[in-house]
Design a protein around this motif. Sequence first.
Motif, PDB file in Angstrom:
ATOM      1  N   VAL A  41      16.649 -15.221  -0.525  1.00  0.00           N
ATOM      2  CA  VAL A  41      17.295 -16.913  -0.094  1.00  0.00           C
ATOM      3  C   VAL A  41      18.761 -16.345  -0.996  1.00  0.00           C
ATOM      4  CG1 VAL A  41      18.443 -18.874   0.070  1.00  0.00           C
ATOM      5  CG2 VAL A  41      15.674 -18.456   0.602  1.00  0.00           C
ATOM      6  N   ASN A  42      19.840 -16.341  -0.830  1.00  0.00           N
ATOM      7  CA  ASN A  42      20.429 -16.750  -0.938  1.00  0.00           C
ATOM      8  C   ASN A  42      21.944 -17.383  -0.454  1.00  0.00           C
ATOM      9  OD1 ASN A  42      20.818 -13.277  -2.158  1.00  0.00           O
ATOM     10  ND2 ASN A  42      19.761 -13.415  -0.269  1.00  0.00           N
ATOM     11  N   VAL A  43      22.739 -18.301  -1.054  1.00  0.00           N
ATOM     12  CA  VAL A  43      23.564 -18.841  -0.169  1.00  0.00           C
ATOM     13  C   VAL A  43      24.622 -18.493  -1.119  1.00  0.00           C
ATOM     14  CG1 VAL A  43      24.075 -21.460  -0.208  1.00  0.00           C
ATOM     15  CG2 VAL A  43      21.903 -21.256  -0.857  1.00  0.00           C
ATOM     16  N   LEU A  44      25.841 -19.229  -0.155  1.00  0.00           N
ATOM     17  CA  LEU A  44      26.748 -18.300  -0.366  1.00  0.00           C
ATOM     18  C   LEU A  44      28.110 -19.290   0.228  1.00  0.00           C
ATOM     19  CD1 LEU A  44      29.544 -15.402  -0.622  1.00  0.00           C
ATOM     20  CD2 LEU A  44      29.131 -15.076   2.037  1.00  0.00           C
ATOM     21  N   ASN A  45      28.968 -19.269  -0.384  1.00  0.00           N
ATOM     22  CA  ASN A  45      29.781 -20.288  -0.218  1.00  0.00           C
ATOM     23  C   ASN A  45      31.526 -19.956  -0.117  1.00  0.00           C
ATOM     24  OD1 ASN A  45      31.852 -22.651  -0.320  1.00  0.00           O
ATOM     25  ND2 ASN A  45      31.818 -22.298  -2.563  1.00  0.00           N
ATOM     26  N   ASP A  46      31.858 -19.554   1.152  1.00  0.00           N
ATOM     27  CA  ASP A  46      33.020 -18.847   1.425  1.00  0.00           C
ATOM     28  C   ASP A  46      34.143 -20.251   1.639  1.00  0.00           C
ATOM     29  OD1 ASP A  46      34.088 -16.229   2.260  1.00  0.00           O
ATOM     30  OD2 ASP A  46      33.769 -16.748   4.164  1.00  0.00           O
ATOM     31  N   THR A  47      34.258 -21.114   1.285  1.00  0.00           N
ATOM     32  CA  THR A  47      34.709 -21.980   1.159  1.00  0.00           C
ATOM     33  C   THR A  47      35.543 -21.883   0.104  1.00  0.00           C
ATOM     34  OG1 THR A  47      33.622 -23.869   0.042  1.00  0.00           O
ATOM     35  CG2 THR A  47      33.189 -23.846   2.246  1.00  0.00           C
ATOM     36  N   ASP A  48      37.226 -22.503   0.708  1.00  0.00           N
ATOM     37  CA  ASP A  48      38.152 -22.183  -0.991  1.00  0.00           C
ATOM     38  C   ASP A  48      37.998 -23.638  -1.192  1.00  0.00           C
ATOM     39  OD1 ASP A  48      38.527 -25.231   1.032  1.00  0.00           O
ATOM     40  OD2 ASP A  48      40.601 -24.853   1.108  1.00  0.00           O
ATOM     41  N   GLN A  49      36.515 -24.412  -1.710  1.00  0.00           N
ATOM     42  CA  GLN A  49      36.304 -25.400  -2.147  1.00  0.00           C
ATOM     43  C   GLN A  49      34.979 -25.926  -2.891  1.00  0.00           C
ATOM     44  OE1 GLN A  49      36.584 -29.428  -0.399  1.00  0.00           O
ATOM     45  NE2 GLN A  49      37.829 -28.564   0.604  1.00  0.00           N
ATOM     46  N   GLN A  50      34.443 -26.054  -4.216  1.00  0.00           N
ATOM     47  CA  GLN A  50      33.344 -26.074  -4.966  1.00  0.00           C
ATOM     48  C   GLN A  50      32.719 -26.657  -4.046  1.00  0.00           C
ATOM     49  OE1 GLN A  50      32.046 -28.433  -8.340  1.00  0.00           O
ATOM     50  NE2 GLN A  50      32.508 -25.437  -9.467  1.00  0.00           N
ATOM     51  N   GLN A  51      31.798 -26.173  -3.711  1.00  0.00           N
ATOM     52  CA  GLN A  51      30.377 -26.812  -3.464  1.00  0.00           C
ATOM     53  C   GLN A  51      29.334 -26.697  -4.070  1.00  0.00           C
ATOM     54  OE1 GLN A  51      30.568 -27.482  -0.051  1.00  0.00           O
ATOM     55  NE2 GLN A  51      32.844 -26.795   0.285  1.00  0.00           N
ATOM     56  N   LEU A 127      20.418 -15.634   4.260  1.00  0.00           N
ATOM     57  CA  LEU A 127      22.001 -15.973   4.064  1.00  0.00           C
ATOM     58  C   LEU A 127      22.144 -17.456   4.170  1.00  0.00           C
ATOM     59  CD1 LEU A 127      24.709 -14.770   2.443  1.00  0.00           C
ATOM     60  CD2 LEU A 127      25.137 -14.417   4.585  1.00  0.00           C
ATOM     61  N   VAL A 128      22.363 -17.982   3.646  1.00  0.00           N
ATOM     62  CA  VAL A 128      22.377 -19.675   3.918  1.00  0.00           C
ATOM     63  C   VAL A 128      24.031 -19.376   3.853  1.00  0.00           C
ATOM     64  CG1 VAL A 128      22.678 -21.687   3.770  1.00  0.00           C
ATOM     65  CG2 VAL A 128      21.027 -20.800   3.552  1.00  0.00           C
ATOM     66  N   GLY A 129      24.878 -19.368   4.498  1.00  0.00           N
ATOM     67  CA  GLY A 129      26.767 -18.770   4.557  1.00  0.00           C
ATOM     68  C   GLY A 129      27.324 -20.423   4.992  1.00  0.00           C
ATOM     69  N   LEU A 130      27.873 -20.982   4.126  1.00  0.00           N
ATOM     70  CA  LEU A 130      29.112 -22.193   3.740  1.00  0.00           C
ATOM     71  C   LEU A 130      30.140 -21.778   4.087  1.00  0.00           C
ATOM     72  CD1 LEU A 130      27.631 -23.534   0.697  1.00  0.00           C
ATOM     73  CD2 LEU A 130      26.401 -24.105   3.094  1.00  0.00           C
ATOM     74  N   GLY A 131      30.885 -22.090   5.138  1.00  0.00           N
ATOM     75  CA  GLY A 131      32.329 -21.955   6.082  1.00  0.00           C
ATOM     76  C   GLY A 131      32.438 -20.784   6.108  1.00  0.00           C
ATOM     77  N   LEU A 132      31.451 -19.813   6.699  1.00  0.00           N
ATOM     78  CA  LEU A 132      31.868 -18.339   7.062  1.00  0.00           C
ATOM     79  C   LEU A 132      32.593 -18.433   7.971  1.00  0.00           C
ATOM     80  CD1 LEU A 132      28.344 -16.313   6.751  1.00  0.00           C
ATOM     81  CD2 LEU A 132      30.151 -16.486   5.289  1.00  0.00           C
ATOM     82  N   GLN A 133      34.030 -17.044   7.481  1.00  0.00           N
ATOM     83  CA  GLN A 133      35.448 -17.477   8.077  1.00  0.00           C
ATOM     84  C   GLN A 133      34.955 -17.216   9.617  1.00  0.00           C
ATOM     85  OE1 GLN A 133      38.819 -14.928   6.385  1.00  0.00           O
ATOM     86  NE2 GLN A 133      38.057 -16.616   4.660  1.00  0.00           N
ATOM     87  N   GLU A 134      34.279 -15.778  10.104  1.00  0.00           N
ATOM     88  CA  GLU A 134      33.729 -15.662  11.328  1.00  0.00           C
ATOM     89  C   GLU A 134      32.784 -15.980  12.079  1.00  0.00           C
ATOM     90  OE1 GLU A 134      30.179 -13.942   9.022  1.00  0.00           O
ATOM     91  OE2 GLU A 134      32.855 -13.649   8.342  1.00  0.00           O
ATOM     92  N   ALA A 135      32.170 -17.446  11.557  1.00  0.00           N
ATOM     93  CA  ALA A 135      30.811 -18.141  12.308  1.00  0.00           C
ATOM     94  C   ALA A 135      31.865 -19.638  12.642  1.00  0.00           C
ATOM     95  CB  ALA A 135      30.224 -18.685  10.916  1.00  0.00           C
ATOM     96  N   GLU A 136      30.788 -19.700  13.971  1.00  0.00           N
ATOM     97  CA  GLU A 136      31.385 -20.894  14.701  1.00  0.00           C
ATOM     98  C   GLU A 136      30.682 -22.173  13.872  1.00  0.00           C
ATOM     99  OE1 GLU A 136      29.940 -20.198  18.748  1.00  0.00           O
ATOM    100  OE2 GLU A 136      30.943 -17.806  18.702  1.00  0.00           O
TER     101      GLU A 136
END
Length: 153
Positions: A41-51, A127-136
């Motif tokens: 399990v992988n959590v990826l923060n792709d936002t411009d803020q700490q999560q 992968l749990v993506g947080l704020g992935l740019q290409e995701a809806e």
Amino acid sequence: MRRQPVSRRQLLGLCGGAITAAVTGCAGVVNRIADQLLEDVNVLNDTDQQQSGTVRVAADGETLLDREFTLNSASGNDENANVGTYADVWTDGGSYEAEVTLQEPIDGEASGSKTITIDNPDEEMLLVGLGLQEAEQPIVFRVGTSFTDVVEG
């Protein structure tokens, strides 16, 4: 068991390698490198803020993973991680309930959940993506056997 967080430098190197591989057709090399960094399990923060938040995975009413995380922003200039990795989550193939709850919402979403299917626990990752740019959606759940599977969705 939780491994050390993936450093920003490691992730940037991996992403840079992924871009190069995509251009040159060498995705296999990138996936081999990612296998050394990523876990079940992988959590990826792709936002411009700490999560900060909690990631949970359960199967058949048993909690297999329940961890708090704080992930730096993707745009930060420091060595701290914007990816949390968690090993030894999958026990067998089957259905798993994955859930993420955030302290601060992303685009109005403070939580997400999804029932995922793992057919090969030795090979597949989430992968749990947080704020992935290409995701809806602001929070996405993707299962695959390689880094390119889960990043490209």
